[in-house]
Design a protein around this motif. Structure first.
Motif, short mmCIF file in Angstrom:
data_model
loop_
_atom_site.label_atom_id
_atom_site.label_comp_id
_atom_site.label_asym_id
_atom_site.label_seq_id
_atom_site.Cartn_x
_atom_site.Cartn_y
_atom_site.Cartn_z
N UNK A 23 52.52 62.65 27.45
CA UNK A 23 53.44 61.51 27.48
C UNK A 23 53.31 60.74 28.80
N UNK A 24 53.26 61.47 29.91
CA UNK A 24 53.07 60.85 31.23
C UNK A 24 51.72 60.13 31.28
N UNK A 25 50.70 60.77 30.75
CA UNK A 25 49.36 60.16 30.75
C UNK A 25 49.33 58.87 29.95
N UNK A 26 50.00 58.87 28.81
CA UNK A 26 50.06 57.67 27.98
C UNK A 26 50.83 56.55 28.69
N UNK A 27 51.93 56.89 29.32
CA UNK A 27 52.69 55.91 30.11
C UNK A 27 51.84 55.36 31.25
N UNK A 28 51.09 56.25 31.89
CA UNK A 28 50.24 55.83 33.02
C UNK A 28 49.17 54.84 32.56
N UNK A 29 48.66 55.01 31.34
CA UNK A 29 47.65 54.07 30.81
C UNK A 29 48.21 52.66 30.71
N UNK A 30 49.52 52.55 30.44
CA UNK A 30 50.14 51.22 30.37
C UNK A 30 50.40 50.66 31.77
N UNK A 31 50.75 51.53 32.69
CA UNK A 31 51.00 51.11 34.08
C UNK A 31 49.70 50.76 34.78
N UNK A 32 48.69 51.60 34.57
CA UNK A 32 47.40 51.46 35.23
C UNK A 32 46.29 51.58 34.19
N UNK A 33 45.92 50.47 33.55
CA UNK A 33 44.91 50.53 32.48
C UNK A 33 43.60 51.14 32.97
N UNK A 34 42.87 51.77 32.05
CA UNK A 34 41.60 52.39 32.44
C UNK A 34 40.58 51.35 32.88
N UNK A 35 39.55 51.79 33.58
CA UNK A 35 38.51 50.86 34.02
C UNK A 35 37.82 50.18 32.84
N UNK A 36 37.19 49.07 33.12
CA UNK A 36 36.40 48.36 32.11
C UNK A 36 35.22 49.22 31.70
N UNK A 37 34.75 49.08 30.45
CA UNK A 37 33.54 49.80 30.05
C UNK A 37 32.37 49.38 30.94
N UNK A 87 44.10 53.13 38.76
CA UNK A 87 42.78 52.77 38.27
C UNK A 87 42.44 51.37 38.74
N UNK A 88 41.16 51.12 38.95
CA UNK A 88 40.68 49.78 39.22
C UNK A 88 39.85 49.34 38.02
N UNK A 89 39.26 48.19 38.08
CA UNK A 89 38.43 47.74 36.96
C UNK A 89 37.16 48.55 36.84
N UNK A 90 36.78 49.27 37.90
CA UNK A 90 35.53 50.02 37.87
C UNK A 90 35.70 51.54 38.03
N UNK A 91 36.88 52.01 38.43
CA UNK A 91 37.07 53.44 38.72
C UNK A 91 38.41 53.93 38.21
N UNK A 92 38.45 55.23 37.90
CA UNK A 92 39.73 55.86 37.62
C UNK A 92 40.38 56.24 38.94
N UNK A 93 41.69 56.13 39.00
CA UNK A 93 42.43 56.57 40.16
C UNK A 93 42.74 58.06 40.05
N UNK A 94 43.25 58.60 41.13
CA UNK A 94 43.50 60.05 41.20
C UNK A 94 44.52 60.51 40.16
N UNK A 95 45.52 59.70 39.86
CA UNK A 95 46.54 60.12 38.89
C UNK A 95 45.93 60.27 37.50
N UNK A 96 45.15 59.29 37.07
CA UNK A 96 44.49 59.37 35.75
C UNK A 96 43.54 60.56 35.69
N UNK A 97 42.82 60.80 36.76
CA UNK A 97 41.86 61.91 36.80
C UNK A 97 42.59 63.25 36.70
N UNK A 98 43.64 63.42 37.48
CA UNK A 98 44.39 64.68 37.46
C UNK A 98 45.02 64.90 36.08
N UNK A 99 45.62 63.86 35.51
CA UNK A 99 46.23 64.00 34.20
C UNK A 99 45.19 64.35 33.13
N UNK A 100 44.02 63.72 33.20
CA UNK A 100 42.94 64.03 32.24
C UNK A 100 42.54 65.49 32.34
N UNK A 101 42.35 65.97 33.58
CA UNK A 101 41.86 67.34 33.77
C UNK A 101 42.96 68.39 33.67
#
Length: 181
Positions: free
Chosen positions: A64-78, A5-19
């Motif tokens: 669990x992986x998704x939650x760990x990923x949030x700590x590794x790669x925080x979500x974009x800013x609102x 994830x960047x400050x403005x976008x979700x990365x592919x890993x966060x997107x795949x885990x969400x979906x």
């Protein structure tokens, strides 16, 4: 598209885990609801729970992986167009979604292992029964599972409605970001 994830976008890993999580939650709810109406002689009487448990364990690992990923790669800013109350509400809803997911999955585990048998996951591995001595474990966990899963599906529906509101009414990029655009 970037992995993280960047400050403005979700990365592919966060997107795949969400979906992976989103349709699994709806599918498991529908399957669980349908299974409660099966009788002993129905061909899905054993097959339905096998799928429900196997997908449920895989969902647990994915969350669990998704939650760990949030700590590794925080979500974009609102988005700057979001009001402070929307930001706080979204944060609270996400925390509550994780909590409800874990309570639903833990109660499912307690139902499935109450008889001291492990959960077979697609024939790939087994999750051992480690907690089996709670009085009326299967019944109490079953009631918790039903109530919390129902609350969860309602909150997930509100979450989806909020995303659609942001997309169609506010015309902001909230939904597009989790779709990878």
């Amino acid at each position: 598209m970037q992995w993280k994830n960047s400050t403005s976008r979700f990365g592919i890993i966060a997107i795949v885990l969400h979906w992976l999580v989103a349709p699994a939650v709806f599918f498991l709810f529908a399957l669980g609801w349908w299974m409660t109406g099966l009788d002993y002689y129905d061909s899905w009487y054993k097959l339905g729970p096998w799928w429900h448990k196997s997908i449920g364990v895989m969902l647990f690992l994915t969350v669990l992986l998704r939650l760990c990923w949030r700590f590794i790669s925080p979500p974009p800013q609102p988005l700057s167009s979001h009001q402070p109350w929307e930001i706080k509400t979204a944060h609270a809803v996400h925390l509550l979604l994780y909590l409800l997911l874990f309570v639903t999955m833990l109660s499912g585990y307690l139902i499935s292992t109450a008889d001291n048998r492990p959960i077979e996951v697609f024939g790939w591995f087994s999750v051992p029964a480690t907690i089996t001595s709670i009085p009326e474990q299967e019944d109490v966990a079953g009631l918790v599972h039903l109530i919390v899963a129902s609350i969860l599906i309602g909150l997930v529906s509100l979450h989806a409605a909020a995303a659609l509101k942001h997309h169609f009414i506010d015309r902001d990029r909230s939904l597009k970001r989790i779709l990878g655009h």
